[in-house]
Design a protein around this motif. Sequence first.
Motif, PDB file in Angstrom:
ATOM      1  N   UNK A 215       0.835  -1.211   0.000  1.00 56.12           N
ATOM      2  CA  UNK A 215       0.000   0.000   0.000  1.00 56.12           C
ATOM      3  C   UNK A 215       0.871   1.262   0.000  1.00 56.12           C
ATOM      4  N   UNK A 216       1.893   1.281   0.827  1.00 59.69           N
ATOM      5  CA  UNK A 216       2.774   2.454   0.889  1.00 59.69           C
ATOM      6  C   UNK A 216       3.538   2.621  -0.420  1.00 59.69           C
ATOM      7  N   UNK A 217       3.978   1.506  -1.000  1.00 53.63           N
ATOM      8  CA  UNK A 217       4.767   1.568  -2.232  1.00 53.63           C
ATOM      9  C   UNK A 217       3.982   2.191  -3.380  1.00 53.63           C
ATOM     10  N   UNK A 218       2.703   1.920  -3.480  1.00 53.89           N
ATOM     11  CA  UNK A 218       1.921   2.479  -4.592  1.00 53.89           C
ATOM     12  C   UNK A 218       1.296   3.829  -4.252  1.00 53.89           C
ATOM     13  N   UNK A 219       1.625   4.349  -3.077  1.00 56.96           N
ATOM     14  CA  UNK A 219       1.160   5.684  -2.705  1.00 56.96           C
ATOM     15  C   UNK A 219       2.191   6.724  -3.130  1.00 56.96           C
ATOM     16  N   UNK A 228      12.324   8.023   7.269  1.00 51.37           N
ATOM     17  CA  UNK A 228      12.362   8.513   8.650  1.00 51.37           C
ATOM     18  C   UNK A 228      11.487   7.663   9.565  1.00 51.37           C
ATOM     19  N   UNK A 229      10.401   7.133   9.035  1.00 51.02           N
ATOM     20  CA  UNK A 229       9.374   6.508   9.867  1.00 51.02           C
ATOM     21  C   UNK A 229       9.524   4.999  10.039  1.00 51.02           C
ATOM     22  N   UNK A 230      10.103   4.312   9.054  1.00 51.30           N
ATOM     23  CA  UNK A 230      10.084   2.843   9.097  1.00 51.30           C
ATOM     24  C   UNK A 230      11.501   2.287   9.120  1.00 51.30           C
ATOM     25  N   UNK A 231      11.674   1.023   9.524  1.00 51.10           N
ATOM     26  CA  UNK A 231      13.014   0.413   9.528  1.00 51.10           C
ATOM     27  C   UNK A 231      13.630   0.433   8.131  1.00 51.10           C
ATOM     28  N   UNK A 232      14.941   0.500   8.080  1.00 43.65           N
ATOM     29  CA  UNK A 232      15.645   0.646   6.801  1.00 43.65           C
ATOM     30  C   UNK A 232      15.349  -0.497   5.841  1.00 43.65           C
ATOM     31  N   UNK A 233      15.230  -1.709   6.362  1.00 43.91           N
ATOM     32  CA  UNK A 233      14.966  -2.843   5.473  1.00 43.91           C
ATOM     33  C   UNK A 233      13.579  -2.749   4.838  1.00 43.91           C
ATOM     34  N   UNK A 234      12.623  -2.199   5.576  1.00 42.25           N
ATOM     35  CA  UNK A 234      11.281  -2.016   5.034  1.00 42.25           C
ATOM     36  C   UNK A 234      11.276  -0.874   4.017  1.00 42.25           C
ATOM     37  N   UNK A 235      11.976   0.207   4.343  1.00 48.19           N
ATOM     38  CA  UNK A 235      12.074   1.328   3.409  1.00 48.19           C
ATOM     39  C   UNK A 235      12.700   0.886   2.094  1.00 48.19           C
ATOM     40  N   UNK A 236      13.683   0.002   2.162  1.00 46.02           N
ATOM     41  CA  UNK A 236      14.329  -0.490   0.947  1.00 46.02           C
ATOM     42  C   UNK A 236      13.368  -1.324   0.112  1.00 46.02           C
ATOM     43  N   UNK A 237      12.545  -2.144   0.749  1.00 48.87           N
ATOM     44  CA  UNK A 237      11.551  -2.936   0.017  1.00 48.87           C
ATOM     45  C   UNK A 237      10.556  -2.026  -0.700  1.00 48.87           C
ATOM     46  N   UNK A 238      10.127  -0.966  -0.003  1.00 49.66           N
ATOM     47  CA  UNK A 238       9.196  -0.013  -0.609  1.00 49.66           C
ATOM     48  C   UNK A 238       9.850   0.669  -1.806  1.00 49.66           C
ATOM     49  N   UNK A 239      11.114   1.036  -1.652  1.00 54.98           N
ATOM     50  CA  UNK A 239      11.842   1.689  -2.740  1.00 54.98           C
ATOM     51  C   UNK A 239      11.937   0.770  -3.953  1.00 54.98           C
TER      52      UNK A 239
END
Length: 430
Positions: A215-219, A228-239
């Motif tokens: 959901x965040x990735x397609x937003x 800033x808000x989520x763990x780095x590994x999660x941010x990388x997956x979203x990226x």
Amino acid sequence: MATLTEPSSSLSFTSSHFSYGSIGSNHFPSSSASNPEVVSLSKLSSNLEQLLNNPDFDYSDAEIIVDGVPVGVHRCILAARSKFFQELFKKEKKISKTEKPKYQLKEMLPYGTVGHEAFLYFLSYIYTGRLKPFPLEVSTCVDPVCAHDSCRPAIDFVVQLMYASSVLQVPELVSSFQRRLCNFVEKTLVENVLPILMVAFNCKLTQLLDQCIERVARSDLYRFCIEKEVPSEVAEKIKQLRLMSPQDEETSPKISEKLLERISKILKALDSDDVELVKLLLTESDITLDQANGLHYSVVYSDPKVVAEILALDMGDVNFRNSRGYTVLHFAAMRREPSIIISLIDKGANASEFTSDGRSAVNILRRLTNPKDYHTKTAKGRESSKARLCIDILEREIRKNPMVLDTPMCSLSMPEDLQMRLMYLEKRGN
């Protein structure tokens, strides 16, 4: 007749059968009214509930401190219903028979927080096996037109319950609340998905976490806010998901890595509260504070004094809209810090502006604030909460200038009682 301890019983007291598929249900199906076993268990559930709610039945042998308030509990019940408590009580040292052992809830939770109302709701299920309606004062917002099916207080309450259920090891509740959180993900605003994402990450709820990441990735949530808000590994997956998704160049123009690097430096300077460095970076580059969404970022993450210093540079437009149609004041409303809202109004921020989906700063604040926070007074009983004060400031500003655009507001024009309340809160916070 099957007993409570027989595994063949379909009405085991430790199962989630009592919820009958709906969180908040407080009634057994009418078709079960004639079943003696159901009637007996219902009576047992009601009798045990008195141990929590009836002061005449205070036979507790321990206390759990929640938000500074002691909650009387019965170790035998908690140990029988939760493996976590069973292990905790095994390890405890011998205590005088005349003294009740005390436990701090915050010391039991390695991550997340669980408020007083959420813990009492959790205990109610432990004792009775029933899931009752959520307490409205903490699970709804103060927007009179909200359906309360996906506003932030509704989400926050279930997130707290999930932390309690997962850490304190009540698996049937984890399953129930995970379903509720899954329903929230697609219905709520994307910024409200972040606390759901964090509880899924911390409690290792893979299915829920994957749904939140998608959901965040397609937003169009700002990349640097995600980092800033989520763990780095999660941010990388979203990226990575965003890189794999096709983009419409007209609505989502690709930003060069060089530009992203410059933006990152500006935002890192804001994180370091280095206003002089921010000014230097802006002066020496071809990027503006607005292009970096610097004011939006600052009002969410910087100290209020730093926000005031950034505004004093006069290098950004306080009514600038980011790619999602949010002005700086809309972001400040999410922060719920009165001094920041006043600083923006002083600089000409328009309180009557709406987001692209039709919400004003006051609407945003009301959807974030539950009735308990809205009506709660401070310790001295004289001042409203910060959330209430923010709402009051914005509503008075709108009443004074409902259609004014680009007209700077002077702090001296603010009603004296609001000024006094703000000064009190600032002194209390120092």
